[in-house]
Structures are given as structure tokens and as C-alpha cells.
Design an enzyme around this catalytic site. Structure first.
Site, mmCIF file in Angstrom:
data_model
loop_
_atom_site.group_PDB
_atom_site.id
_atom_site.type_symbol
_atom_site.label_atom_id
_atom_site.label_comp_id
_atom_site.label_asym_id
_atom_site.label_seq_id
_atom_site.Cartn_x
_atom_site.Cartn_y
_atom_site.Cartn_z
ATOM 1 C CB CYS A 260 -0.980 -0.023 1.170
ATOM 2 S SG CYS A 260 -0.282 -0.411 2.781
ATOM 3 C CB SER A 293 3.253 -0.025 5.183
ATOM 4 O OG SER A 293 4.564 -0.018 5.748
ATOM 5 C CG ASP A 294 6.479 2.770 -0.043
ATOM 6 O OD1 ASP A 294 7.632 2.389 0.276
ATOM 7 O OD2 ASP A 294 6.243 3.334 -1.118
ATOM 8 C CB CYS A 295 10.009 2.218 3.689
ATOM 9 S SG CYS A 295 10.276 0.538 3.101
ATOM 10 C CB ALA A 297 3.452 3.958 4.220
#
Ligand SMILES: *[C@@H]1O[C@H](CO)[C@@H](O)[C@H](O)[C@H]1NC(C)=O
Ligand SMILES: *[C@@H]1O[C@H](CO)[C@@H](O)[C@H](O)[C@H]1NC(C)=O
Ligand SMILES: *[C@@H]1O[C@H](CO)[C@@H](O)[C@H](O)[C@H]1NC(C)=O
Length: 769
Positions: A260, A293-295, A297
Site C-alpha cells: 500500500c 506498507s511502503d517504508c 507509510a
């Protein structure tokens, strides 16, 4: 005493795995027999539930982040969820799961995705991903990987030409992007190309992750960052443009991961959106895998977006939405207090962990020594093998696009008496790789490769750097004057377009244009201009300048890109690549990058991509020349009228009757199809591989901006020697290829006349309700 023996056994076991790659359930550990999670005769889900049931709350929380620690008492090693393999196995990121510090020092570096896409060849994309997955296993078997979950492919739509990460994507078209996603995921994970035969030996070769879900395509533009950007997306654009690649990736590719995105979509952070993660991906599309999650995020949901009121709310938002693992440490830090405050339950955590352990089990990491299992015999020698490197060369050859060559100044004669090579991109190996690259098997610059043809080619950098704030115009002109032929190698690099940095201009940077024009003016013959860049640049000045005889776009062509480029310049390969994005003129920058609308508006907004953009183009989507010419003619159509079979059709504001794709059902959709054959003839002097692109448009296409000008139906390559004819067949279905989203995001098929087009050839097709 028993405890003592157990301890000794565990110590022995932990020691025993040092020589083989990290895995759980080693056969030499008798205690593992007790664990259901080690039993390969049980279902993945049952095994995952078993391990989760054995964990303490603290152990559970520790597993919710990308650097998951080991659980020594259960013989479970540490796991790194974050590895990258965008166009080759890479070791980028602060905590790379892959290290090139052992036997394996490099991996095959394929062209950056935007160039690979230009081949319009799904089977090539599949083979590349297969090799990447195989090399990943090779690295893992060599003990240099702490994880086998790769955060690729990037399948966001290349919506705006300024996007710094557009280079990572397969371009602007949802059909191409969806096809790329399916090919990449199947190849990397170990499925067959057609998806019919799945996973030899039952487990994943490696795990792919489609990102960034969803409508993510702005990094940092004029101070607006992806961390705070709220993408305002219409229901129609969502259904027709932004979501289809993800749907394909999940339904047809069967990806085992999705990520995401940072951005919000219509106000809701993607990682905190249960409608997106749970109802759409898992519910409607039957996603089976983990969601990362993106880092960082998760932290931004509280820290930057202020969407959550407390850190614990942010934790609760993402876990309840359906996210499973956090790239970063936020969930490690704040889940305990979220539990104590009863904002999340242990059941929420268990749900995430079952998804996570299921993927590790599916990778074969809980089956004992993996070198004794499927993929266990892939060795370090398979990484950078000659056949893998040959595939990188094939990909670069087939992607490079010839944009201009009216006087047939290309190919150059191999007996060129004297040649000058000028430009800041001529002799920098790293630039060829683009971003998210690991160390390549070899480095050959364009200059090196050109000197393989013309040994004493004279070289000058021309500019101080790609930014070209200083250009050595006089020296370059002097060199150009004294050479028979001149090749300029210009463009962009990662200082101009990259992650966290979008462009604000579409022109070539600094004094590049001045250098090119001055050299062209001074040269004896029209010059060759090579552009190395991911995103498009406005080179209308060069297109219109007769002294610039040829233009070639080489993307970031990877470790073999220098060689491929030289082969094309000297005619050892006939270029066949076609642009996967529209090349807009510089004044497109008047459009706000934050405007997500695909369709044009009557108030002057020009729309985006070949489907909706109404303004002038420098080069259009699908454009690309060759050293030969191809002609097309439609041969046959199995049916020239297709029926929607609607008993109660609805009528839209144009008084056209239409059917909803969802109501037509699979049977009607499968019936309302026709096969179309196109004959392609190579009418020129040189053999070549040629991708044939077929589009469809409604007779009202483009009239009022609601319908696309045209829409890609499919693409297929033919290889033809000179004078040879070949045939390609497309299947056109009303639901898949002739539908569009209405204003509430529902896919509909309208009655009326449609035109199928290939090049300048057209074939009408009628759709009746
Ligand atoms: C490679 O790097 C990792 C991480 O820094 C380290 O744990 C490992 O021991 C290194 N391996 C070798 C062979 O140097
Ligand atoms: C989590 O806590 C550690 C240790 O206090 C800290 O270094 C780290 O920055 C925190 N992570 C986040 C995302 O706040
Ligand atoms: C739809 O109608 C056409 C024409 O009446 C008929 O030939 C076709 O078999 C029908 N298809 C389905 C799926 O009912």
C-alpha cells in the site's frame, strides 16, 4: 535434564544451519517433529495458524515489521521482508535482504522497466522475471539472502511525464501495465507463462509484490511530497486506469504480495483503507498473500498526514484495514500500547501474522534445508550465467526505439572512417542501469561498445555533467568538424529524475540543447542523437532540425545496453521498440502534476495519455521506426457484429444503449468475442522483429472527452525476414476491450460502431444490444 537436552539440541540446531541458507524446521532437529507448522502434509493455513498460536504477544508484535527477528526457541530464523528486484536482483535499501558480499558479487541487470516495456513482448517480460527469480534463489542458496520477498513490480500508471519513478513502470497504458504485471509475477514466482501450470514442486520460487496500491505517481513536485499528497481520483479513472493493473496482478498473476502506498486517495491513506485492502483486494479479487506498507507509510499517517489522532490510532487503522507488515519500526513501537488501549485486538495481529507466515511457508522456508528442495540446486553459478546475460542483451535490443531516420543515415557503416562520440551519457556505466539496480555482471559503456566497431572513435563529454550547466561547445564543435560522422549521447540520469524527485521541465537539462544544435550545425553530415533517459523529453527542436538526421531513445538499457545500442547504430540489430508513453511538449508543464484527471475538460485541461490527451505531441504512444518498413492489412474477422444480449438495456445521455459488464456475466462476455487476423509484410531490406499494436475506438471516440480517443486491445510480435509476410491473430471481446467506465466507475459496453486499427488500417465492428 530434559530441558538441558532440548537446549543443547536447539544450540546444535542453530549452529547446524550456519552453512545452509536461513530456514526453519531443520530435519536434524528432533523437536521440530512436534510442531505442526513444520509438517509439509498439512495445509499452509493450518501450519501458519500453528506457529502463530505458539507465539507470545511480544513475539507477535516483533513480527509485524520488515526486519522480523528470529524466534530461537522455535528454530525460526530472522526474516527480512524487504528486498528489491525491479529489473534484476538488487541490494538497495537501508536493510537489504540481499547482500553481494559472498560468493555472489553481482546479478544480471536488465534494462530499466520502461525500456523493457518498449519491446511490447509479454513473453520476454516473463523470461526476464523467471531469470530474476532464479538468480534470487541462487543468491539465497549461497546464504546471502535473509528473505525471498521482492518489492517489485512497480505497476502504477505513468500518468505524468515528470514523474521521477516513471522509469520503473511499464508506461502509461493500463493494458500494457496489467500484462507486464502478470508476466513479471508469474515469471518471478515460478508459474508458467500462460498461468495454467502453476508452481513446480508446490512452492514459490520467489515472492513478487505489486506496488504501490493505489493511484501513486507523484514523488516530490514543487514542494508537494508523496507523504502528504492526497490524490483526488474520480470513480471512472479509478475503475478504468488506476486499478486494472492491480486487479490483473492479483487475479491473473496471483501475486503473493502487494504494497500500500504513501499517498491518500480521496482523503484516505491507502494503508488505512479497508475498502481498498480488504474489500477490494482480498474480497473482490481474492488476493492471497501479504500486504506491506511502503517504508514508514504507517508513521506518516499520524506524523505527516494527521489522519490518525494518536500513534495507536494509526496502528489500529492499518491493522484493521488489512495491512500485515510495516516497512519501518512504527508497529514495533506502538502496537503494545494500541493493544493496551484496546484499539486493536490480538485477533487483528493474528490475522496479519497468518498472512505473513503463510508466505514464508509457501516460499519453502519452513520445510527444512531448502537446498534439498525444489530450487535447491540453483547455484551461484546460475547468477550472471551466459544465458542470463544474453537475455539482458536481447531485452535491450528489443526495447530501444528509433524515433527519426528520414535520410536513412542509420545504420552507420561499419567502415566509418572517422567517428566522434560526444555527450555526458556516452561513457558512464552506472547511468545505463537506472534506479533500484544491484551490481551488474559487467560494465560496458556505449563508448566502449562503439569502439568495438570503430576502434579510434574520438570522445568528448561535451558537458560537465548531465545537468550540463557548463558545456564545452567549442571543443565539441571542433571535434565534430574533423569527423565524418557524429553520435551525440545525451539525456537524463538519476540526478534529473529519481525517487523522491520529479522534474519540473520536459526539456533537456542545462546547455544540452545548445551543445547538440551547435555540434549538428558544424558537423559534415547530419548527426545521430541518442537519448538515454527514463521519462520523455521534449526534443521537438531536434525532430525539426534537418542537421539532426537520426534520433534514438535508449531508456536506461541495463548492463548490456551499451552493446545493444552499438549493434543498432551499426546495423547488427534492427530496432523494433515502440514508445510506452506519450512524449509531450514542454508546455505540458503548465498542467498541475497534482491533477489526477485522465480526461480533458472544456476549461482547457488537455487530458493525459494517448487515450485522452488532446494537445500536440512530440512523439505518440506506440511510435517507433525500424530499418525496414512494415505494411498491415486486416485479413479476417470471425464475426463483424457482436451482441450484448440485453433484455433490458439502459440508455445513456448520448441516447446510446449499453450493457453493464457485471450484468452480462461470463457467458455473454465469452460469446461476444471475435478473432481478427492481420497480415504484416516486411517490405524493406532488413529482417526484424516487430510488435503489432491493435487499438479499438468507438465511433464517438474522443468527441466530447468522455470516451477514449482509442484504447489498446493487444500487442503481438512477428519476426520477419525481408519480403516475408506473417500473420498475427487478436481476440477482441466486448467486455475486455470495448468497455469503458461510466461516471460512477461501473464498466459498461455501448452499442454502435467501433473501429479496430493497426497502423493506418481500420476495420469496422458493430456492437448491438
Ligand atoms: C555480509 O553482510 C552481512 C550484513 O552486514 C553480514 O552479516 C555478513 O556476515 C557478511 N558476509 C560476509 C561473507 O562478509
Ligand atoms: C521506534 O523506536 C526506536 C527506539 O526508540 C526509534 O529509534 C525509532 O525511530 C522508532 N520508530 C519510529 C518509526 O518512530
Ligand atoms: C446473443 O444473441 C445473438 C443474436 O441473437 C445469438 O446469436 C447469441 O447466441 C446470443 N448469445 C448468448 C450468450 O446468449
Amino acid at each position: 535434564m530434559a530441558k538441558m537436552i532440548l537446549l543443547l539440541l536447539i544450540l546444535f540446531f542453530l549452529h547446524g544451519v550456519d552453512s545452509s541458507p536461513p530456514h526453519a524446521c531443520d530435519a536434524s532437529n528432533p523437536t521440530t517433529k512436534l510442531f505442526q507448522f513444520c509438517r509439509t502434509d498439512l495445509s499452509v493455513n493450518r501450519r501458519a495458524r500453528d506457529i502463530v498460536s505458539r507465539l507470545t504477544v511480544d513475539e507477535k508484535i516483533s513480527q509485524l515489521v520488515n526486519s522480523a527477528p528470529g524466534i530461537p526457541r522455535l528454530g525460526v530464523p530472522a526474516y527480512q521482508w524487504w528486498s528489491e528486484a525491479l529489473h534484476g536482483v538488487a541490494d538497495v535499501g537501508p536493510t537489504p535482504g540481499i547482500r553481494f558480499n559472498g560468493t555472489v558479487k553481482a546479478a544480471t541487470s536488465f534494462p530499466q522497466v520502461i525500456l523493457t516495456a518498449a519491446s511490447f513482448d509479454s513473453y520476454l517480460w516473463f523470461r526476464i522475471a523467471q531469470v530474476i527469480g532464479k538468480e534470487a534463489r541462487g543468491v539465497y542458496n549461497a546464504g546471502q539472502a535473509k528473505g525471498m520477498t521482492f518489492w517489485a513490480p512497480n505497476i502504477n500508471i505513468f500518468r505524468d511525464p515528470r514523474w521521477g519513478r516513471g522509469q520503473e513502470t511499464p508506461g502509461e497504458d493500463p493494458t500494457v501495465t496489467g500484462a507486464y504485471a502478470v508476466a513479471y509475477v508469474r515469471g518471478l514466482q515460478g508459474d508458467s507463462f500462460d498461468g495454467k501450470k502453476t508452481l513446480s514442486g508446490g512452492h514459490l520460487q520467489a515472492s513478487a509484490c505489486c506496488k504501490h496500491f493505489t493511484a501513486y505517481d507523484l514523488d516530490r513536485w514543487k514542494g508537494i511530497t508523496r507523504y502528504v499528497f492526497n490524490a483526488q481520483v474520480s470513480l471512472a479513472d479509478m475503475a478504468e486506469t488506476y486499478q486494472p493493473p492491480f486487479k490483473k496482478c492479483i487475479e491473473e498473476g496471483r501475486a503473493s504480495g502487494i504494497m500500500c502506498a504513501y499517498n491518500r486517495v480521496n482523503g484516505i491513506p491507502s494503508c488505512a483503507d479497508p475498502n481498498l485492502l480488504t474489500r477490494t483486494a482480498r474480497g473482490l479479487w481474492h488476493f492471497n498473500g501479504y500486504i506491506t506498507s511502503d517504508c514508514d507509510a504507517v508513521s506518516i499517517i499520524y506524523d505527516d498526514q494527521g489522519y490518525a489522532k494518536t500513534p495507536e490510532d494509526a496502528v489500529a487503522d492499518v491493522l484493521k484495514a488489512g495491512m500485515d507488515v510495516n516497512c519501518g519500526s512504527y508497529l514495533q513501537n506502538h502496537t503494545k500500547s494500541a493493544l493496551q488501549q484496546k484499539k486493536v485486538s490480538e485477533a487483528d495481529i493474528n490475522r496479519a501474522l497468518i498472512n505473513l507466515f503463510s508466505v514464508r511457508i509457501r516460499l519453502g522456508l519452513f520445510n527444512g534445508d531448502p537446498t534439498k528442495l525444489t530450487y535447491g540446486n540453483i547455484s551461484p553459478n546460475d547468477v550472471c550465467s551466459p544465458s542470463h546475460q544474453a537475455l539482458a542483451l536481447e531485452a535491450a535490443r528489443n526495447g530501444i526505439v528509433l524515433l527519426k531516420n528520414p535520410l536513412k543515415l542509420l545504420p552507420l557503416s561499419k567502415r566509418s572512417v572517422s567517428l566522434a562520440v560526444i555527450g555526458p551519457n556516452a561513457h558512464v556505466a552506472k547511468t545505463l542501469l537506472g534506479n533500484y539496480a544491484g551490481p551488474p555482471c559487467k560494465n560496458v559503456t556505449p563508448l566502449d561498445a562503439i569502439r568495438g566497431y570503430v576502434k579510434n572513435a574520438v570522445y568528448h563529454k561535451g558537458c560537465d555533467s548531465v545537468a550540463c550547466s557548463n558545456a564545452a561547445v567549442e571543443q565539441a564543435v571542433a571535434i565534430a568538424r574533423s569527423a565524418e560522422r557524429v553520435v551525440l549521447i545525451m539525456g537524463l540520469d538519476q540526478t534529473q529524475e529519481k525517487e523522491d524527485m520529479d522534474r519540473v521541465d520536459l526539456s533537456l537539462p542545462g546547455k544540452q540543447r545548445e551543445l547538440i544544435t551547435s555540434v549538428a550545425k558544424a558537423a559534415k553530415k547530419p548527426v545521430v542523437l541518442v537519448l538515454i533517459c527514463g521519462g520523455p523529453v521534449d526534443v521537438s527542436f531536434a525532430k525539426d532540425n534537418e542537421k539532426i538526421g537520426s534520433i534514438v531513445w535508449a531508456g536506461y538499457p541495463g548492463e548490456a545496453g551499451g552493446v545493444a545500442l552499438a549493434e543498432i547504430l551499426f546495423g547488427d540489430h534492427n530496432p523494433g521498440g515502440r514508445l510506452p508513453v506519450t512524449w509531450y511538449p514542454q508546455n505540458f508543464v503548465d498542467v498541475k502534476m497534482t491533477d489526477m484527471r485522465m480526461r480533458s475538460s472544456s476549461s482547457g485541461y488537455p487530458g493525459r495519455t494517448y487515450r485522452f490527451y488532446k494537445g500536440p505531441k512530440v512523439f505518440e504512444f506506440g511510435y517507433g521506426l525500424s530499418y525496414t518498413t512494415y505494411s498491415y492489412s486486416f485479413k479476417s474477422l470471425t464475426q463483424n457484429t457482436l451482441y450484448l444480449n440485453q433484455s433490458k438495456p439502459q440508455t445513456n445521455s448520448d441516447s446510446l444503449r449499453y450493457a453493464l459488464v457485471s450484468e452480462m456475466g461470463r457467458e455473454s462476455c465469452n460469446t461476444a468475442k471475435t478473432k481478427v487476423s492481420v497480415v504484416v509484410e516486411n517490405q524493406g531490406e532488413m529482417a526484424g522483429k516487430h510488435p503489432v499494436l491493435m487499438f479499438a475506438r468507438h465511433e464517438k471516440g474522443g468527441e466530447d472527452g468522455t470516451r477514449a480517443e482509442k484504447q489498446l486491445v493487444g500487442f503481438q510480435s512477428v519476426v520477419l525476414s525481408k519480403g516475408e509476410k506473417g500473420e498475427v491473430e487478436f481476440e477482441v471481446g466486448v467486455c475486455e476491450h470495448l468497455s469503458r467506465a461510466n461516471e460512477i466507475g461501473v464498466m459498461v459496453v455501448e452499442e454502435g460502431k467501433y473501429f479496430l486499427t493497426v497502423g493506418d488500417s481500420e476495420l469496422p465492428l458493430t456492437v448491438n444490444v
